[in-house]
Enzyme design. Structure first.
Site, PDB file in Angstrom:
ATOM      1  N   ARG A   1      -3.432   4.265   2.994  1.00 15.21           N
ATOM      2  CA  ARG A   1      -3.630   2.887   3.488  1.00 15.21           C
ATOM      3  C   ARG A   1      -2.354   2.075   3.391  1.00 15.21           C
ATOM      4  NH1 ARG A   1      -6.837   2.260  -1.050  1.00 15.21           N
ATOM      5  NH2 ARG A   1      -7.423   4.363  -0.468  1.00 15.21           N
TER       6      ARG A   1
ATOM      7  N   GLY B   1       0.845  -1.191   0.000  1.00 12.27           N
ATOM      8  CA  GLY B   1       0.000   0.000   0.000  1.00 12.27           C
ATOM      9  C   GLY B   1       0.871   1.227   0.000  1.00 12.27           C
ATOM     10  N   PHE B   2       0.912   1.912   1.156  1.00  9.83           N
ATOM     11  CA  PHE B   2       1.685   3.158   1.277  1.00  9.83           C
ATOM     12  C   PHE B   2       1.258   4.160   0.205  1.00  9.83           C
ATOM     13  CE2 PHE B   2       4.474  -0.149   3.029  1.00  9.83           C
ATOM     14  CZ  PHE B   2       4.748   0.387   4.272  1.00  9.83           C
ATOM     15  N   HIS B   3      -0.026   4.325   0.050  1.00  8.69           N
ATOM     16  CA  HIS B   3      -0.507   5.328  -0.888  1.00  8.69           C
ATOM     17  C   HIS B   3      -1.946   5.710  -0.548  1.00  8.69           C
ATOM     18  CE1 HIS B   3      -1.924   1.579  -3.033  1.00  8.69           C
ATOM     19  NE2 HIS B   3      -3.010   2.315  -3.097  1.00  8.69           N
ATOM     20  N   SER B   4      -2.364   6.794  -1.195  1.00  4.38           N
ATOM     21  CA  SER B   4      -3.765   7.217  -1.157  1.00  4.38           C
ATOM     22  C   SER B   4      -4.204   7.376  -2.613  1.00  4.38           C
ATOM     23  CB  SER B   4      -3.872   8.556  -0.432  1.00  4.38           C
ATOM     24  OG  SER B   4      -5.125   9.146  -0.686  1.00  4.38           O
TER      25      SER B   4
END
Ligand code: TYD
Length: 140
Positions: free
Chosen positions: A97, A49-52
Protein backbone atom coordinates in the site's frame (compact mmCIF):
# COMPACT_ATOMS: atom_id res chain seq x y z
CA UNK A 1 -9.50 -6.38 -5.89
CA UNK A 2 -10.08 -9.43 -3.73
CA UNK A 3 -7.80 -8.63 -0.77
CA UNK A 4 -9.44 -5.31 -0.03
CA UNK A 5 -13.01 -4.28 0.71
CA UNK A 6 -15.16 -1.26 1.37
CA UNK A 7 -17.04 -1.08 4.65
CA UNK A 8 -19.88 1.39 5.08
CA UNK A 9 -20.57 2.35 8.68
CA UNK A 10 -23.77 3.95 9.87
CA UNK A 11 -23.99 7.71 9.68
CA UNK A 12 -26.60 8.80 12.21
CA UNK A 13 -27.99 12.31 12.08
CA UNK A 14 -28.77 14.96 9.52
CA UNK A 15 -27.28 18.19 8.20
CA UNK A 16 -28.89 20.48 10.77
CA UNK A 17 -27.60 18.55 13.82
CA UNK A 18 -24.50 16.81 12.48
CA UNK A 19 -23.59 13.14 12.26
CA UNK A 20 -22.40 10.26 14.44
CA UNK A 21 -20.74 7.08 13.20
CA UNK A 22 -20.62 4.16 15.64
CA UNK A 23 -18.20 1.29 15.03
CA UNK A 24 -19.09 -1.89 16.87
CA UNK A 25 -15.68 -3.54 16.79
CA UNK A 26 -16.82 -7.15 16.86
CA UNK A 27 -19.65 -6.56 14.35
CA UNK A 28 -18.42 -3.94 11.90
CA UNK A 29 -14.72 -4.88 11.73
CA UNK A 30 -13.79 -8.35 10.36
CA UNK A 31 -11.09 -8.96 13.00
CA UNK A 32 -10.46 -8.25 16.66
CA UNK A 33 -8.99 -4.75 16.91
CA UNK A 34 -5.69 -4.75 18.85
CA UNK A 35 -4.33 -1.34 17.87
CA UNK A 36 -5.50 2.07 16.68
CA UNK A 37 -3.30 4.77 15.18
CA UNK A 38 -3.81 7.80 13.02
CA UNK A 39 -1.80 9.71 10.47
CA UNK A 40 -2.19 13.47 10.14
CA UNK A 41 -0.34 16.63 9.20
CA UNK A 42 0.90 15.06 5.97
CA UNK A 43 2.01 17.61 3.34
CA UNK A 44 0.17 17.33 0.01
CA UNK A 45 3.25 16.18 -1.92
CA UNK A 46 4.19 13.35 0.48
CA UNK A 47 3.59 9.70 -0.33
CA UNK A 48 3.67 7.27 2.59
CA UNK A 49 3.36 3.55 3.13
CA UNK A 50 5.48 1.67 0.59
CA UNK A 51 5.12 -1.55 2.51
CA UNK A 52 3.05 -4.67 3.04
CA UNK A 53 2.37 -6.65 6.17
CA UNK A 54 2.94 -10.38 6.40
CA UNK A 55 0.29 -11.01 9.00
CA UNK A 56 -1.84 -7.96 9.70
CA UNK A 57 -5.32 -6.91 8.73
CA UNK A 58 -6.32 -3.26 8.80
CA UNK A 59 -9.28 -0.99 8.26
CA UNK A 60 -8.46 2.56 7.17
CA UNK A 61 -10.93 5.38 7.80
CA UNK A 62 -10.36 8.95 6.69
CA UNK A 63 -11.96 10.90 9.55
CA UNK A 64 -11.38 14.30 7.96
CA UNK A 65 -10.43 15.40 4.46
CA UNK A 66 -9.39 12.91 1.83
CA UNK A 67 -6.55 10.59 0.87
CA UNK A 68 -5.86 8.14 -1.95
CA UNK A 69 -4.76 4.59 -1.13
CA UNK A 70 -2.99 2.48 -3.73
CA UNK A 71 -3.35 -1.25 -3.00
CA UNK A 72 -1.31 -3.71 -4.98
CA UNK A 73 -0.54 -7.43 -5.20
CA UNK A 74 1.45 -9.16 -7.94
CA UNK A 75 -1.85 -9.70 -9.77
CA UNK A 76 -4.15 -6.80 -8.96
CA UNK A 77 -3.99 -3.10 -8.32
CA UNK A 78 -6.60 -0.58 -7.21
CA UNK A 79 -6.57 2.98 -5.95
CA UNK A 80 -9.32 3.91 -3.51
CA UNK A 81 -10.17 7.46 -2.47
CA UNK A 82 -11.22 7.77 1.15
CA UNK A 83 -13.15 11.00 1.66
CA UNK A 84 -16.02 10.13 4.03
CA UNK A 85 -15.72 9.45 7.76
CA UNK A 86 -18.28 6.62 7.57
CA UNK A 87 -16.36 4.60 4.96
CA UNK A 88 -13.65 2.08 5.82
CA UNK A 89 -11.17 0.34 3.56
CA UNK A 90 -10.31 -3.19 4.66
CA UNK A 91 -6.81 -4.31 3.63
CA UNK A 92 -5.87 -7.94 4.15
CA UNK A 93 -2.46 -9.54 4.59
CA UNK A 94 0.29 -9.24 1.97
CA UNK A 95 -1.08 -6.16 0.18
CA UNK A 96 1.40 -3.47 -0.81
CA UNK A 97 0.00 0.00 0.00
CA UNK A 98 0.92 3.59 -0.67
CA UNK A 99 -0.99 6.59 0.68
CA UNK A 100 -0.91 9.89 -1.19
CA UNK A 101 -2.86 13.04 -2.08
CA UNK A 102 -3.49 13.84 1.58
CA UNK A 103 -5.76 16.90 1.64
CA UNK A 104 -5.17 19.79 4.01
CA UNK A 105 -6.23 18.61 7.48
CA UNK A 106 -6.63 14.97 6.45
CA UNK A 107 -6.75 12.51 9.36
CA UNK A 108 -6.38 8.84 8.47
CA UNK A 109 -7.30 6.46 11.28
CA UNK A 110 -6.22 2.82 11.12
CA UNK A 111 -7.68 -0.09 13.06
CA UNK A 112 -5.25 -3.01 13.15
CA UNK A 113 -5.52 -6.68 14.06
CA UNK A 114 -2.17 -6.88 15.88
CA UNK A 115 0.17 -4.80 17.97
CA UNK A 116 3.00 -2.98 16.25
CA UNK A 117 5.78 -5.29 15.09
CA UNK A 118 8.46 -4.02 12.71
CA UNK A 119 9.26 -7.67 11.82
CA UNK A 120 5.81 -7.97 10.26
CA UNK A 121 6.65 -5.30 7.65
CA UNK A 122 7.86 -5.97 4.13
CA UNK A 123 9.40 -2.65 3.07
CA UNK A 124 11.43 -3.87 0.10
CA UNK A 125 9.24 -4.14 -3.02
CA UNK A 126 11.25 -6.92 -4.69
CA UNK A 127 11.20 -8.98 -1.51
CA UNK A 128 7.47 -8.30 -1.19
CA UNK A 129 6.72 -9.43 -4.76
CA UNK A 130 8.67 -12.66 -4.35
CA UNK A 131 6.84 -13.59 -1.15
CA UNK A 132 3.47 -12.39 -2.48
CA UNK A 133 3.69 -14.59 -5.58
CA UNK A 134 4.03 -17.59 -3.26
CA UNK A 135 1.33 -16.30 -0.93
CA UNK A 136 -1.29 -15.70 -3.63
CA UNK A 137 -0.14 -18.51 -5.93
CA UNK A 138 0.14 -18.39 -9.71
CA UNK A 139 2.55 -16.46 -11.87
CA UNK A 140 3.90 -12.93 -11.57
P1 TYD B 1 4.99 3.35 9.07
O1 TYD B 1 4.03 2.24 9.26
O2 TYD B 1 6.23 3.09 8.26
O3 TYD B 1 4.24 4.62 8.48
P2 TYD B 1 3.67 4.90 6.99
O4 TYD B 1 3.34 3.58 6.37
O5 TYD B 1 2.49 5.76 7.21
O6 TYD B 1 4.71 5.62 6.21
O7 TYD B 1 5.41 3.89 10.52
C1 TYD B 1 6.16 5.07 10.68
C2 TYD B 1 6.98 4.94 11.95
O8 TYD B 1 6.14 4.81 13.08
C3 TYD B 1 7.90 3.72 11.93
O9 TYD B 1 9.14 4.09 12.51
C4 TYD B 1 7.20 2.73 12.83
C5 TYD B 1 6.41 3.60 13.79
N1 TYD B 1 5.14 3.00 14.22
C6 TYD B 1 4.95 2.66 15.55
O10 TYD B 1 5.84 2.81 16.40
N2 TYD B 1 3.75 2.13 15.94
C7 TYD B 1 2.74 1.94 15.04
O11 TYD B 1 1.64 1.46 15.42
C8 TYD B 1 2.95 2.30 13.66
C9 TYD B 1 1.87 2.10 12.64
C10 TYD B 1 4.16 2.84 13.30
Amino acid sequence: MTSIGRIEFKSLGKDNIGYLTPIEASEDIPFAVERIYYIYGVPADVRRGFHSHKDLKQVLICLNGSVDILCKTPYEEETVTLDKPNIGLFIGEMVWREMFNFSEGAVLMVLASRHFDENDYLRNYEQYINLAVDYFGGNK
